[in-house]
Write a protein that holds these residues in place. Structure first.
Motif, PDB file in Angstrom:
ATOM      1  N   LEU A   1       8.605   6.827   1.814  1.00 45.86           N
ATOM      2  CA  LEU A   1       7.229   7.283   2.011  1.00 45.86           C
ATOM      3  C   LEU A   1       6.493   7.561   0.717  1.00 45.86           C
ATOM      4  CD1 LEU A   1       7.148   9.576   5.151  1.00 45.86           C
ATOM      5  CD2 LEU A   1       6.887   7.119   4.964  1.00 45.86           C
ATOM      6  N   ARG A   2       7.211   7.819  -0.372  1.00 43.63           N
ATOM      7  CA  ARG A   2       6.525   8.121  -1.627  1.00 43.63           C
ATOM      8  C   ARG A   2       6.015   6.864  -2.310  1.00 43.63           C
ATOM      9  NH1 ARG A   2       9.029  12.370  -5.577  1.00 43.63           N
ATOM     10  NH2 ARG A   2       6.833  12.383  -6.160  1.00 43.63           N
ATOM     11  N   ALA A   3       6.322   5.713  -1.759  1.00 42.06           N
ATOM     12  CA  ALA A   3       5.909   4.450  -2.368  1.00 42.06           C
ATOM     13  C   ALA A   3       4.631   3.936  -1.703  1.00 42.06           C
ATOM     14  CB  ALA A   3       7.050   3.441  -2.271  1.00 42.06           C
ATOM     15  N   ASP A   4       4.435   2.631  -1.715  1.00 38.64           N
ATOM     16  CA  ASP A   4       3.153   2.029  -1.364  1.00 38.64           C
ATOM     17  C   ASP A   4       3.132   1.333  -0.012  1.00 38.64           C
ATOM     18  OD1 ASP A   4       5.010   0.228  -2.335  1.00 38.64           O
ATOM     19  OD2 ASP A   4       3.574  -0.968  -3.466  1.00 38.64           O
ATOM     20  N   ASN A   5       4.063   1.670   0.899  1.00 36.53           N
ATOM     21  CA  ASN A   5       4.119   0.982   2.185  1.00 36.53           C
ATOM     22  C   ASN A   5       3.241   1.596   3.262  1.00 36.53           C
ATOM     23  OD1 ASN A   5       5.887  -1.042   1.426  1.00 36.53           O
ATOM     24  ND2 ASN A   5       7.718   0.069   2.080  1.00 36.53           N
ATOM     25  N   TYR A   6       2.788   2.843   3.073  1.00 38.18           N
ATOM     26  CA  TYR A   6       2.141   3.545   4.182  1.00 38.18           C
ATOM     27  C   TYR A   6       0.924   4.344   3.745  1.00 38.18           C
ATOM     28  CZ  TYR A   6       6.753   2.579   6.070  1.00 38.18           C
ATOM     29  OH  TYR A   6       7.902   1.947   6.446  1.00 38.18           O
ATOM     30  N   VAL A   7       0.086   4.641   4.743  1.00 38.58           N
ATOM     31  CA  VAL A   7      -0.958   5.662   4.629  1.00 38.58           C
ATOM     32  C   VAL A   7      -0.688   6.662   5.742  1.00 38.58           C
ATOM     33  CG1 VAL A   7      -2.663   4.146   3.581  1.00 38.58           C
ATOM     34  CG2 VAL A   7      -2.539   4.319   6.077  1.00 38.58           C
ATOM     35  N   PRO A   8      -1.007   7.933   5.528  1.00 39.01           N
ATOM     36  CA  PRO A   8      -0.667   8.935   6.534  1.00 39.01           C
ATOM     37  C   PRO A   8      -1.677   9.010   7.663  1.00 39.01           C
ATOM     38  CG  PRO A   8      -1.709   9.990   4.669  1.00 39.01           C
ATOM     39  CD  PRO A   8      -1.582   8.532   4.311  1.00 39.01           C
ATOM     40  N   HIS A   9      -1.233   9.542   8.802  1.00 37.34           N
ATOM     41  CA  HIS A   9      -2.160   9.900   9.861  1.00 37.34           C
ATOM     42  C   HIS A   9      -3.079  10.999   9.333  1.00 37.34           C
ATOM     43  CE1 HIS A   9      -3.668  11.566  13.639  1.00 37.34           C
ATOM     44  NE2 HIS A   9      -3.319  10.445  14.213  1.00 37.34           N
TER      45      HIS A   9
ATOM     46  N   SER B   1       1.600   7.386  20.020  1.00 34.04           N
ATOM     47  CA  SER B   1       0.140   7.251  20.081  1.00 34.04           C
ATOM     48  C   SER B   1      -0.526   7.898  18.875  1.00 34.04           C
ATOM     49  CB  SER B   1      -0.382   7.872  21.375  1.00 34.04           C
ATOM     50  OG  SER B   1       0.005   9.244  21.446  1.00 34.04           O
ATOM     51  N   GLN B   2       0.168   8.858  18.267  1.00 34.61           N
ATOM     52  CA  GLN B   2      -0.327   9.507  17.042  1.00 34.61           C
ATOM     53  C   GLN B   2       0.783   9.470  15.991  1.00 34.61           C
ATOM     54  OE1 GLN B   2      -3.473  10.730  16.707  1.00 34.61           O
ATOM     55  NE2 GLN B   2      -3.977  10.102  18.782  1.00 34.61           N
ATOM     56  N   PRO B   3       1.095   8.297  15.461  1.00 38.68           N
ATOM     57  CA  PRO B   3       2.220   8.212  14.510  1.00 38.68           C
ATOM     58  C   PRO B   3       1.904   8.942  13.213  1.00 38.68           C
ATOM     59  CG  PRO B   3       0.966   6.193  14.458  1.00 38.68           C
ATOM     60  CD  PRO B   3       0.391   7.021  15.584  1.00 38.68           C
ATOM     61  N   ARG B   4       2.962   9.321  12.509  1.00 44.62           N
ATOM     62  CA  ARG B   4       2.741  10.051  11.263  1.00 44.62           C
ATOM     63  C   ARG B   4       2.239   9.147  10.145  1.00 44.62           C
ATOM     64  NH1 ARG B   4       7.776  14.433  11.342  1.00 44.62           N
ATOM     65  NH2 ARG B   4       7.494  14.986  13.534  1.00 44.62           N
ATOM     66  N   VAL B   5       2.581   7.855  10.206  1.00 43.02           N
ATOM     67  CA  VAL B   5       2.128   6.930   9.173  1.00 43.02           C
ATOM     68  C   VAL B   5       1.695   5.605   9.787  1.00 43.02           C
ATOM     69  CG1 VAL B   5       3.590   7.936   7.369  1.00 43.02           C
ATOM     70  CG2 VAL B   5       4.469   6.041   8.745  1.00 43.02           C
ATOM     71  N   PHE B   6       0.769   4.960   9.103  1.00 46.11           N
ATOM     72  CA  PHE B   6       0.370   3.583   9.398  1.00 46.11           C
ATOM     73  C   PHE B   6       0.726   2.721   8.188  1.00 46.11           C
ATOM     74  CE2 PHE B   6      -2.688   6.267  11.705  1.00 46.11           C
ATOM     75  CZ  PHE B   6      -2.508   5.803  13.005  1.00 46.11           C
ATOM     76  N   LEU B   7       0.889   1.437   8.420  1.00 47.35           N
ATOM     77  CA  LEU B   7       1.170   0.534   7.308  1.00 47.35           C
ATOM     78  C   LEU B   7      -0.029   0.419   6.385  1.00 47.35           C
ATOM     79  CD1 LEU B   7       3.129  -2.380   9.011  1.00 47.35           C
ATOM     80  CD2 LEU B   7       3.994  -0.797   7.303  1.00 47.35           C
ATOM     81  N   SER B   8       0.236   0.362   5.093  1.00 42.87           N
ATOM     82  CA  SER B   8      -0.840   0.205   4.118  1.00 42.87           C
ATOM     83  C   SER B   8      -1.300  -1.243   4.089  1.00 42.87           C
ATOM     84  CB  SER B   8      -0.368   0.612   2.726  1.00 42.87           C
ATOM     85  OG  SER B   8       0.619  -0.293   2.240  1.00 42.87           O
TER      86      SER B   8
END
Length: 471
Positions: free
Chosen positions: A70-78, A295-302
């Motif tokens: 999660l600390r890298a560049d794969n995701y953006v947070p909810h 329905s409300q995931p903690r992260v989405f893909l960047s």
């Protein structure tokens, strides 16, 4: 008379002396009744080893993603429901972030220490005893390997804590000493002792030990040893049992996804080396759905992660994620079968097994090592093994002007291959690419922040600990 269920209750009570959800270490000593007298038979030893895996499963969810990805560049947070994840992604971690707890890893270490101490005294066949010990050594090494990558120096324990006088609250030990005195020796012992015919994917096996060795040596930049493990140990493994899955273009999506979700009617693909087992009715659920697919995931893909895949890449889009509108994409396809219901009536439980290592790890770690040793053409050949099976065009030596460019291509391939598998952050740190990748995203430039903070609960309970600089 003691039933297996009662044995498990006794064992878990004894081994949890090391920690609980709110404690780093519990001062209550293990009594002779609950610890030493437990380890009497082969059944007791098997239960003890299963307890190690149970603790590891708890550590890996959510540690697999929190610590490794999660600390890298794969995701953006909810936007509204992911405060801890937002801190990780945007490099604003505080010392009360859930990812700063090391409790679950020390549960693994505690249980492994007990097994290593007591199993040698149990009467059973030598081969069974050796294999159980190998599993305990490997799992202890694995837990410490996670700990030193995440926090750097950490407290060292090689014996189960059974008396307060043993010194429950300890200072941090230099990470290099932990590598030299625990991690590397434990892995050598595990390789020597392991049953080399065993292939169960939810237990430590010979391939698990080999890829873990390669991962450790790569982290230490001892690339000659990475190559030696591959060429002198991995290449001796049966290709019918261990290897890179030959995914056919016509069945790629089905075969690719079969590695990541459970199908009791089908054999586990040979590429899968080790996965953490979860069972709603056994050791419980993991957090994969709440992280990626609710329905409300903690992260989405960047957008960056999605943009990594070329149009020819069969790992693209429909094999991994679902676009849900407003530019948001959920990692819903890679880990679950078509038609999975994630919320509401009839929803699936989040107890899919989590793949930790597969043969693609071996291939791409080997490519990284070959490149570091100036065996660039061979490195490119290995890199192409996962790239071309996904449908992309191969690389050629003439495509690169330096070994740095080859390393970047390997890291790009690892990012695409292992999306959601807990690798990306560790890759960036190991190869010293964290700053150039993350600074444009979150402004990260302070090398002190590469390590995680130590949770404030640990600091309050153990006054011998000092916080990592920068926090």
């Amino acid at each position: 008379y003691c039933t297996m269920k009662n044995k498990l209750i006794i064992l878990f009570s004894a081994l949890l002396t090391f920690s609980s959800c709110s404690d780093f270490l519990n001062e209550k000593p293990i009594s002779d009744l609950t610890a030493e007298s437990f380890w009497q038979s082969g059944t007791d030893a098997e239960i003890g080893i299963v307890a190690i895996y149970s603790a590891f499963a708890e550590a890996m969810s959510p540690g697999l993603w929190d610590w490794g990805e999660l600390r890298a560049d794969n995701y953006v947070p909810h936007d509204k429901d992911a405060f801890d994840q937002k801190e990780m992604i945007y490099n604003t971690m505080s010392n009360d972030n859930q990812a700063a707890y090391w409790t679950n890893l020390y549960n693994v270490i505690s249980r492994a220490n007990a097994a290593i101490k007591y199993i040698p005294n149990i009467t059973m066949t030598a081969s069974t005893k050796n294999n159980l010990l190998a599993e305990a050594y490997a799992m202890r090494a694995w837990a410490y390997f996670y700990a030193v990558r995440v926090w750097g120096d950490v407290p060292m324990y090689t014996e189960p804590i059974e008396e307060i006088s043993q010194g429950i609250y300890r200072e941090r030990t230099d990470k290099n000493r932990i590598f030299q005195e625990i991690i590397l020796p434990d892995l050598e012992k595990a390789y020597y002792l392991i049953d080399k015919t065993a292939t169960k994917r939810t237990r430590t096996n010979v391939a698990t030990v080999c890829v873990l060795m390669m991962d450790v040596y790569a982290w230490l930049h001892e690339y000659e040893k990475v190559v030696a493990v591959k060429e002198e140990k991995v290449d001796l493994l049966s290709k019918n049992r261990w290897g890179l899955s030959a995914l056919e273009p016509t069945t790629f999506e089905k075969d690719w996804r079969a590695m990541f979700f459970d199908d009791e009617t089908a054999e586990i693909p040979i590429e899968v080396i080790f996965k953490v087992a979860y069972d709603e009715l056994g050791n419980g659920e993991n957090l994969s759905i709440s992280y990626f697919a609710s329905s409300q995931p903690r992260v989405f893909l960047s957008d960056k992660a999605k943009g990594m895949y070329g149009i020819l890449d069969k790992r693209f889009g429909s094999t991994q994620w679902e676009d849900i509108g407003e530019g948001k994409s959920q990692l819903k396809f890679k880990f679950w079968p078509d038609g999975t219901i994630f919320t509401g009536t009839g929803r699936i439980y989040s107890d899919n097994d989590l793949v930790i290592y597969r043969y693609a790890d071996i291939v791409l770690l080997y490519a990284e090592a070959l490149n570091a040793l100036d065996r660039t053409p061979e490195a490119i050949t290995e890199l192409n093994r996962t790239r071309t099976r996904a449908g992309e065009n191969p690389y050629y030596v003439s495509d690169f002007v330096s070994s740095d460019e080859v390393l970047d291509a390997i890291l790009d391939e690892r990012q695409k291959e292992f999306l959601g598998e807990g690798k990306r952050w560790f890759d960036l740190v190991r190869c010293n690419r964290w700053k150039e990748v993350m600074q444009p995203i979150n402004g990260m430039s302070d090398e002190r922040k590469v390590l995680f903070p130590i949770h404030r609960d640990h600091l309050n309970q153990n006054l011998n600990l000092k916080q990592n600089p920068g926090y």
